[in-house]
Design a protein around this motif. Structure first.
Motif, PDB file in Angstrom:
ATOM      1  N   MET A 241      -2.841  28.460 -20.204  1.00  0.00           N
ATOM      2  CA  MET A 241      -3.539  27.174 -20.146  1.00  0.00           C
ATOM      3  C   MET A 241      -3.195  26.488 -18.822  1.00  0.00           C
ATOM      4  N   ILE A 242      -4.191  25.876 -18.223  1.00  0.00           N
ATOM      5  CA  ILE A 242      -3.973  25.183 -16.953  1.00  0.00           C
ATOM      6  C   ILE A 242      -4.540  23.772 -17.020  1.00  0.00           C
ATOM      7  N   LYS A 243      -3.974  22.885 -16.202  1.00  0.00           N
ATOM      8  CA  LYS A 243      -4.472  21.522 -16.070  1.00  0.00           C
ATOM      9  C   LYS A 243      -4.758  21.258 -14.605  1.00  0.00           C
ATOM     10  N   ILE A 244      -5.954  20.793 -14.326  1.00  0.00           N
ATOM     11  CA  ILE A 244      -6.361  20.494 -12.952  1.00  0.00           C
ATOM     12  C   ILE A 244      -6.637  19.000 -12.845  1.00  0.00           C
ATOM     13  N   THR A 245      -6.054  18.379 -11.838  1.00  0.00           N
ATOM     14  CA  THR A 245      -6.228  16.954 -11.597  1.00  0.00           C
ATOM     15  C   THR A 245      -6.916  16.773 -10.251  1.00  0.00           C
ATOM     16  N   VAL A 246      -8.000  15.998 -10.256  1.00  0.00           N
ATOM     17  CA  VAL A 246      -8.794  15.801  -9.040  1.00  0.00           C
ATOM     18  C   VAL A 246      -8.980  14.300  -8.802  1.00  0.00           C
ATOM     19  N   PRO A 247      -8.714  13.820  -7.579  1.00  0.00           N
ATOM     20  CA  PRO A 247      -8.880  12.393  -7.317  1.00  0.00           C
ATOM     21  C   PRO A 247     -10.337  11.989  -7.127  1.00  0.00           C
ATOM     22  N   ALA A 248     -10.604  10.730  -7.446  1.00  0.00           N
ATOM     23  CA  ALA A 248     -11.891  10.137  -7.101  1.00  0.00           C
ATOM     24  C   ALA A 248     -11.991  10.020  -5.585  1.00  0.00           C
ATOM     25  N   THR A 249     -13.190   9.799  -5.105  1.00  0.00           N
ATOM     26  CA  THR A 249     -13.402   9.658  -3.673  1.00  0.00           C
ATOM     27  C   THR A 249     -14.349   8.513  -3.372  1.00  0.00           C
ATOM     28  N   SER A 250     -14.163   7.930  -2.210  1.00  0.00           N
ATOM     29  CA  SER A 250     -15.095   6.923  -1.704  1.00  0.00           C
ATOM     30  C   SER A 250     -15.767   7.511  -0.474  1.00  0.00           C
ATOM     31  N   ALA A 251     -17.033   7.841  -0.599  1.00  0.00           N
ATOM     32  CA  ALA A 251     -17.761   8.448   0.520  1.00  0.00           C
ATOM     33  C   ALA A 251     -18.360   7.371   1.421  1.00  0.00           C
ATOM     34  N   ASN A 252     -18.623   7.754   2.644  1.00  0.00           N
ATOM     35  CA  ASN A 252     -19.231   6.943   3.703  1.00  0.00           C
ATOM     36  C   ASN A 252     -18.241   5.991   4.369  1.00  0.00           C
TER      37      ASN A 252
ATOM     38  N   GLU B  94     -15.248  -3.646 -13.846  1.00  0.00           N
ATOM     39  CA  GLU B  94     -13.918  -3.046 -13.905  1.00  0.00           C
ATOM     40  C   GLU B  94     -13.310  -3.121 -12.501  1.00  0.00           C
ATOM     41  N   THR B  95     -12.040  -3.497 -12.404  1.00  0.00           N
ATOM     42  CA  THR B  95     -11.401  -3.592 -11.088  1.00  0.00           C
ATOM     43  C   THR B  95     -10.094  -2.796 -11.059  1.00  0.00           C
ATOM     44  N   HIS B  96      -9.807  -2.229  -9.901  1.00  0.00           N
ATOM     45  CA  HIS B  96      -8.564  -1.479  -9.688  1.00  0.00           C
ATOM     46  C   HIS B  96      -8.021  -1.801  -8.307  1.00  0.00           C
ATOM     47  N   ILE B  97      -6.716  -1.729  -8.165  1.00  0.00           N
ATOM     48  CA  ILE B  97      -6.083  -1.753  -6.852  1.00  0.00           C
ATOM     49  C   ILE B  97      -5.620  -0.328  -6.578  1.00  0.00           C
ATOM     50  N   LEU B  98      -6.254   0.319  -5.607  1.00  0.00           N
ATOM     51  CA  LEU B  98      -6.016   1.741  -5.356  1.00  0.00           C
ATOM     52  C   LEU B  98      -5.362   1.951  -3.995  1.00  0.00           C
ATOM     53  N   THR B  99      -4.742   3.102  -3.863  1.00  0.00           N
ATOM     54  CA  THR B  99      -4.243   3.570  -2.574  1.00  0.00           C
ATOM     55  C   THR B  99      -4.980   4.855  -2.229  1.00  0.00           C
ATOM     56  N   CYS B 100      -4.770   5.329  -1.016  1.00  0.00           N
ATOM     57  CA  CYS B 100      -5.335   6.624  -0.641  1.00  0.00           C
ATOM     58  C   CYS B 100      -4.506   7.732  -1.276  1.00  0.00           C
ATOM     59  N   ASP B 101      -5.156   8.642  -1.966  1.00  0.00           N
ATOM     60  CA  ASP B 101      -4.465   9.819  -2.496  1.00  0.00           C
ATOM     61  C   ASP B 101      -4.241  10.800  -1.355  1.00  0.00           C
ATOM     62  N   THR B 102      -2.999  11.256  -1.210  1.00  0.00           N
ATOM     63  CA  THR B 102      -2.664  12.122  -0.078  1.00  0.00           C
ATOM     64  C   THR B 102      -2.582  13.600  -0.439  1.00  0.00           C
ATOM     65  N   GLU B 103      -2.646  13.925  -1.724  1.00  0.00           N
ATOM     66  CA  GLU B 103      -2.409  15.304  -2.158  1.00  0.00           C
ATOM     67  C   GLU B 103      -3.688  16.093  -2.410  1.00  0.00           C
ATOM     68  N   GLY B 104      -4.763  15.410  -2.816  1.00  0.00           N
ATOM     69  CA  GLY B 104      -5.962  16.138  -3.191  1.00  0.00           C
ATOM     70  C   GLY B 104      -5.809  16.816  -4.531  1.00  0.00           C
ATOM     71  N   ALA B 105      -6.705  17.719  -4.837  1.00  0.00           N
ATOM     72  CA  ALA B 105      -6.730  18.380  -6.144  1.00  0.00           C
ATOM     73  C   ALA B 105      -5.446  19.176  -6.368  1.00  0.00           C
ATOM     74  N   GLN B 106      -4.937  19.092  -7.611  1.00  0.00           N
ATOM     75  CA  GLN B 106      -3.689  19.757  -7.978  1.00  0.00           C
ATOM     76  C   GLN B 106      -3.899  20.597  -9.232  1.00  0.00           C
ATOM     77  N   ILE B 107      -3.096  21.658  -9.354  1.00  0.00           N
ATOM     78  CA  ILE B 107      -3.165  22.522 -10.537  1.00  0.00           C
ATOM     79  C   ILE B 107      -1.777  22.666 -11.122  1.00  0.00           C
ATOM     80  N   GLU B 108      -1.728  22.686 -12.464  1.00  0.00           N
ATOM     81  CA  GLU B 108      -0.465  22.800 -13.195  1.00  0.00           C
ATOM     82  C   GLU B 108      -0.640  23.818 -14.303  1.00  0.00           C
ATOM     83  N   TYR B 109       0.292  24.729 -14.430  1.00  0.00           N
ATOM     84  CA  TYR B 109       0.253  25.706 -15.502  1.00  0.00           C
ATOM     85  C   TYR B 109       1.048  25.180 -16.685  1.00  0.00           C
ATOM     86  N   LEU B 110       0.434  25.140 -17.850  1.00  0.00           N
ATOM     87  CA  LEU B 110       1.055  24.537 -19.039  1.00  0.00           C
ATOM     88  C   LEU B 110       1.691  25.603 -19.927  1.00  0.00           C
TER      89      LEU B 110
END
Length: 293
Positions: free
Chosen positions: A1-12, A277-293
């Motif tokens: 089993m694997i878990k993949i985490t992907v950040p949202a993006t703001s284009a343009n 809906e409001t959020h205070i976000l930072t820039c994600d520096t890692e990008g998509a990640q994978i974890e083996y469960l």
């Protein structure tokens, strides 16, 4: 089993139409396991079938590598709203491709991920930062692979993200953008793209604000977001230096380098726009990640 985490993006990022994008700290999580039959949970029932974009991307990647598709058990947990300009489809595409590689033992680097994901999405402006993290300027030379220039974003910056309760579909947003522009407009944009990337790297918000003066798409797309002018006014009066439409909208993103200002502005936005809906976000520096469960 694997878990993949992907950040949202703001284009343009306001000035970089179809070229700039940034990963932000809002995430979609996808858990995959092999199964006898396709099982999809965690999303609306209408997407719990073989046409789910995550599974479609999974199957496309397998076929790209000459592997016969097989069923999986897929569970989706997402913070990224659909059709709001935060790259929700890109998180699905990237997760599907990464799962196909992980469950078959196929070795795939980030360049290949960007190539395959761009082919599915049609362009790399969202998928590239989702995979690479940071801010990314991307383009595709004719007949060649996507080229991605990654920029570190200053960790001082905070991005106040306002998500209205209505959608702006990319197809509608593209219809209102002129297909031809004067040379003067093209020149106007070019210098400001350099200014935006440099400002994000250094945390120079005065430079970011000066650069963020788009003439290609925002003047036309803002009409599709009824709250645009009011939200912009509240953001700028509340201490944000600048604001842009995230992707094709309806999400709006304001920037500050002061955490306290960001928190007070979030309170003010919630008071004035309770349906958003409001959020205070930072820039994600890692990008998509994978974890083996």
């Amino acid at each position: 089993m694997i878990k993949i985490t992907v950040p949202a993006t703001s284009a343009n990022l306001g000035i970089g139409y179809d070229t700039l994008g940034m990963a932000v700290s809002l995430y979609s999580h996808f858990t995959f396991d092999r199964a006898d039959t396709l099982q999809i949970t965690g999303c609306p029932e209408e997407f719990q079938n073989k046409n789910n974009l995550v599974y479609v991307s999974f199957v496309d990647a397998l076929r790209e590598w000459g592997v016969e598709p097989f069923p999986v058990k897929l569970h989706i947990e997402t913070e990224v709203p659909v059709a709001r300009g935060l790259g929700s489809s890109s998180t699905c595409v990237v997760a599907g491709i990464m799962a196909a590689a992980a469950l078959t033992g196929h070795t795939v680097d980030r360049a290949e991920l960007v190539r395959i994901a761009s082919a599915v999405e049609g362009h790399p402006d969202n998928v590239a930062p989702a995979i690479l993290g940071g801010a990314v300027c991307s383009f595709t030379p004719e007949g060649d692979l996507p080229r991605c220039l990654r920029y570190e974003v200053s960790d001082r910056l905070r991005f106040i993200t306002i998500i209205p309760p209505y959608e702006v579909h990319t197809s509608d947003a593209r219809k209102v953008v002129p297909q031809e522009v004067p040379l003067s407009t093209a020149v106007w944009q070019m210098g400001r793209i350099a200014g935006m990337t440099r400002g994000l790297e250094t945390g120079d918000l005065d430079l970011v604000a000066a650069a963020n003066d788009d003439r290609l798409q925002e003047p036309y797309r803002r009409a599709l977001i009824p709250d645009y002018e009011d939200i912009r006014r509240v953001c700028l009066e509340g201490g944000a230096k600048t604001m842009w439409i995230s992707g094709s909208g309806s999400t709006l993103m304001a920037a500050t380098d002061d955490t306290i200002v960001a928190k007070f502005l979030q309170v003010r936005l919630r008071e004035n726009f309770p349906a958003c809906e409001t959020h205070i976000l930072t820039c994600d520096t890692e990008g998509a990640q994978i974890e083996y469960l």
